[in-house]
Design a protein around this motif. Structure first.
Motif, PDB file in Angstrom:
ATOM      1  N   THR A 232      54.537 -43.528  -5.461  1.00  0.00           N
ATOM      2  CA  THR A 232      54.865 -42.809  -6.692  1.00  0.00           C
ATOM      3  C   THR A 232      54.437 -41.349  -6.560  1.00  0.00           C
ATOM      4  OG1 THR A 232      52.724 -43.335  -7.708  1.00  0.00           O
ATOM      5  CG2 THR A 232      54.551 -44.863  -8.123  1.00  0.00           C
ATOM      6  N   ARG A 233      55.058 -40.502  -7.358  1.00  0.00           N
ATOM      7  CA  ARG A 233      54.619 -39.112  -7.455  1.00  0.00           C
ATOM      8  C   ARG A 233      53.724 -38.990  -8.670  1.00  0.00           C
ATOM      9  NH1 ARG A 233      58.180 -33.486  -7.358  1.00  0.00           N
ATOM     10  NH2 ARG A 233      56.363 -32.095  -7.422  1.00  0.00           N
ATOM     11  N   SER A 234      52.548 -38.445  -8.468  1.00  0.00           N
ATOM     12  CA  SER A 234      51.541 -38.420  -9.531  1.00  0.00           C
ATOM     13  C   SER A 234      51.674 -37.187 -10.412  1.00  0.00           C
ATOM     14  CB  SER A 234      50.139 -38.461  -8.918  1.00  0.00           C
ATOM     15  OG  SER A 234      49.151 -38.478  -9.917  1.00  0.00           O
ATOM     16  N   VAL A 235      51.528 -37.409 -11.723  1.00  0.00           N
ATOM     17  CA  VAL A 235      51.478 -36.334 -12.715  1.00  0.00           C
ATOM     18  C   VAL A 235      50.184 -36.535 -13.488  1.00  0.00           C
ATOM     19  CG1 VAL A 235      52.599 -35.227 -14.673  1.00  0.00           C
ATOM     20  CG2 VAL A 235      53.991 -36.324 -12.903  1.00  0.00           C
ATOM     21  N   ARG A 236      49.257 -35.605 -13.346  1.00  0.00           N
ATOM     22  CA  ARG A 236      47.946 -35.759 -13.979  1.00  0.00           C
ATOM     23  C   ARG A 236      47.882 -34.927 -15.267  1.00  0.00           C
ATOM     24  NH1 ARG A 236      46.908 -34.998  -8.506  1.00  0.00           N
ATOM     25  NH2 ARG A 236      46.083 -36.828  -7.429  1.00  0.00           N
ATOM     26  N   LEU A 237      47.536 -35.588 -16.340  1.00  0.00           N
ATOM     27  CA  LEU A 237      47.356 -34.891 -17.613  1.00  0.00           C
ATOM     28  C   LEU A 237      45.880 -34.559 -17.800  1.00  0.00           C
ATOM     29  CD1 LEU A 237      49.677 -36.924 -20.006  1.00  0.00           C
ATOM     30  CD2 LEU A 237      50.240 -35.071 -18.434  1.00  0.00           C
ATOM     31  N   ARG A 238      45.617 -33.543 -18.577  1.00  0.00           N
ATOM     32  CA  ARG A 238      44.241 -33.161 -18.837  1.00  0.00           C
ATOM     33  C   ARG A 238      43.939 -33.346 -20.321  1.00  0.00           C
ATOM     34  NH1 ARG A 238      43.657 -28.139 -21.116  1.00  0.00           N
ATOM     35  NH2 ARG A 238      45.514 -26.843 -21.303  1.00  0.00           N
ATOM     36  N   VAL A 239      42.673 -33.288 -20.650  1.00  0.00           N
ATOM     37  CA  VAL A 239      42.276 -33.356 -22.060  1.00  0.00           C
ATOM     38  C   VAL A 239      42.607 -32.017 -22.708  1.00  0.00           C
ATOM     39  CG1 VAL A 239      40.374 -33.672 -23.669  1.00  0.00           C
ATOM     40  CG2 VAL A 239      40.426 -34.976 -21.536  1.00  0.00           C
ATOM     41  N   PRO A 240      43.418 -31.998 -23.756  1.00  0.00           N
ATOM     42  CA  PRO A 240      43.720 -30.718 -24.408  1.00  0.00           C
ATOM     43  C   PRO A 240      42.491 -30.167 -25.109  1.00  0.00           C
ATOM     44  CG  PRO A 240      44.647 -32.532 -25.666  1.00  0.00           C
ATOM     45  CD  PRO A 240      44.115 -33.123 -24.392  1.00  0.00           C
ATOM     46  N   GLU A 241      42.493 -28.873 -25.366  1.00  0.00           N
ATOM     47  CA  GLU A 241      41.408 -28.251 -26.113  1.00  0.00           C
ATOM     48  C   GLU A 241      41.461 -28.716 -27.569  1.00  0.00           C
ATOM     49  OE1 GLU A 241      39.074 -26.392 -24.857  1.00  0.00           O
ATOM     50  OE2 GLU A 241      39.901 -26.263 -22.830  1.00  0.00           O
ATOM     51  N   ALA A 242      40.295 -28.780 -28.202  1.00  0.00           N
ATOM     52  CA  ALA A 242      40.238 -29.231 -29.594  1.00  0.00           C
ATOM     53  C   ALA A 242      41.088 -28.348 -30.499  1.00  0.00           C
ATOM     54  CB  ALA A 242      38.793 -29.267 -30.084  1.00  0.00           C
ATOM     55  N   HIS A 243      41.085 -27.049 -30.244  1.00  0.00           N
ATOM     56  CA  HIS A 243      41.862 -26.153 -31.112  1.00  0.00           C
ATOM     57  C   HIS A 243      43.359 -26.380 -30.933  1.00  0.00           C
ATOM     58  CE1 HIS A 243      43.351 -23.254 -28.071  1.00  0.00           C
ATOM     59  NE2 HIS A 243      42.218 -23.496 -27.440  1.00  0.00           N
ATOM     60  N   GLN A 244      43.788 -26.827 -29.731  1.00  0.00           N
ATOM     61  CA  GLN A 244      45.203 -27.136 -29.526  1.00  0.00           C
ATOM     62  C   GLN A 244      45.612 -28.371 -30.332  1.00  0.00           C
ATOM     63  OE1 GLN A 244      44.967 -27.387 -25.183  1.00  0.00           O
ATOM     64  NE2 GLN A 244      46.236 -25.536 -25.025  1.00  0.00           N
TER      65      GLN A 244
END
Length: 389
Positions: free
Chosen positions: A165-177
């Motif tokens: 598979t090709r990996s797509v990594r998500l991150r934790v968004p900023e609280a203000h976002q």
């Protein structure tokens, strides 16, 4: 489910990658060969894994040249597109029969779109034997089938699955976002939205619930106050019972909301008018639906316990940051005075030991340890470490 790019807060890089892949899939300029037959979307809870998967699916299934086709987007969001198959589970694990059925469906040619899209929302819930069934499908995919797997991390899947598979990594968004999303999408007061986003640790779904559901916020507040006030082992045992009751209340409230909506949707699809008599021929389907609701309630209660443990992790994380003089924003800033008092009464070593005890409780829950026993052990350990500091 969401099937549009707009609500994917703080994931610009991932959105760019998948929109480019979708252009490549449609043969448009700018694709750069980005498209492949299997994708793995990973990220922490609340980061938008499933939402990104369905937005990508909608882009792949939309008519050529019209990636934002409203009809396709609505079908994907409702789970009714003929070339979309979705596997999620309300159980602890995805069964091998469910994966076998999905693999069989993946062999069919698409009926109306360029691709047939297969989404597995809880790919981390497959056993090794079940994963091997999926592996065969990934090794020899039909030319017009695209797999999209979702999991908290790459480590939750077999290396052989990851390698295909090709990996797509998500991150934790900023609280203000997250707060900005709640304000613009849901009309939440900015101050309420920011507090909810901070206390949910940027989990979008939980932030929405805290910002829009007074009972959910009250239950969280009671949980934090209860644990901040622990001083003795008898208190810890009583607190464990109260935390479990709180988890049950929260799970029941969420289940009631979801069950009512799903029951109404099922009745509409079966042609039964609201308040009307249920024909004998559809009662079996409704009984099966009620069984699904019961399984979902069991998982929901354990998820609620885990959310409580995450809240307690945030409390002791704040305490540790104060003790270390890190100068970072507190997750629970409305409890600043109590957190500073707790930090002053202990030391970093004791706080780290409490964090380990909470982490142990989180690991025990998926291993079918009784939630009450896991909570009791964690809270007793908390009291002992605080006393020893």
């Amino acid at each position: 489910m969401t099937a549009t790019w707009e609500e994917l807060t703080g994931q610009d890089e991932a959105v760019r990658l998948l929109t480019t892949a979708a252009r490549d899939a449609r043969g448009e300029p700018g694709g750069n060969g980005a498209m492949t037959h299997a994708w793995l979307i990973t990220g922490p809870p609340g980061s938008g894994r499933s939402n990104l998967a369905f937005a990508f699916a909608a882009a792949l299934l939309s008519p050529a040249g019209d990636p934002d086709d409203a009809r396709t987007t609505a079908q994907v969001a409702a789970g009714t597109h003929p070339d979309l198959s979705v596997l999620a589970t309300e159980r602890v694990v995805i069964t091998i029969d469910e994966v076998r059925s999905l693999v069989t469906t993946a062999q069919y040619s698409p009926s109306v779109a360029r691709y047939r899209v297969m989404v597995i929302e809880d790919a981390d819930r497959m056993s090794e034997r079940t994963s091997n069934v999926l592996l065969k499908a990934l090794e020899e995919p039909p030319p017009r089938t695209v797999w999209i797997l979702c999991a908290p991390s790459e480590a939750d899947l077999l290396p052989t699955i990851r390698s295909r598979t090709r990996s797509v990594r998500l991150r934790v968004p900023e609280a203000h976002q997250v707060a900005d999303l709640l304000v613009s999408r849901d009309g939440v007061d900015p101050a309420v939205a920011l507090r909810a986003a901070e206390e949910a640790q940027s989990h979008i779904g939980m932030a929405h619930r805290l910002a829009t559901n007074a009972d959910a916020q009250r239950r969280r507040d009671e949980t934090i106050d209860l644990v901040l006030g622990l001083r003795s082992i008898p208190q810890a045992v009583r607190a464990a019972e109260r935390l479990l009751d709180t988890a049950k209340e929260d799970a029941a409230a969420q289940s009631e909301e979801r069950d009512e909506a799903d029951r109404a949707a099922a009745m509409r699809s079966l042609g039964v008018e609201p308040g009307g008599a249920v024909p004998n021929q559809v009662r079996g389907a409704l009984r099966a639906l009620e069984d699904d609701f019961k399984r979902r309630a069991t998982r929901g209660m354990r998820d609620s316990v885990d959310r409580i443990l995450l809240d307690l992790l945030s409390v002791h994380r704040d305490v540790l940051m104060i003790q270390l003089g890190a100068g970072v924003p507190l997750v629970n800033r409305t409890r600043s005075q109590a957190l500073h008092a707790l930090a002053g009464a202990g030391d970093p070593a004791a706080t780290l030991a409490v964090l380990d005890a909470i982490a142990d409780a989180r690991r025990r829950l998926p291993a079918n340890v009784a939630p009450l026993l896991a909570l009791e052990a964690m809270l007793v350990s908390t009291v002992l470490h605080r006393a020893a500091a």
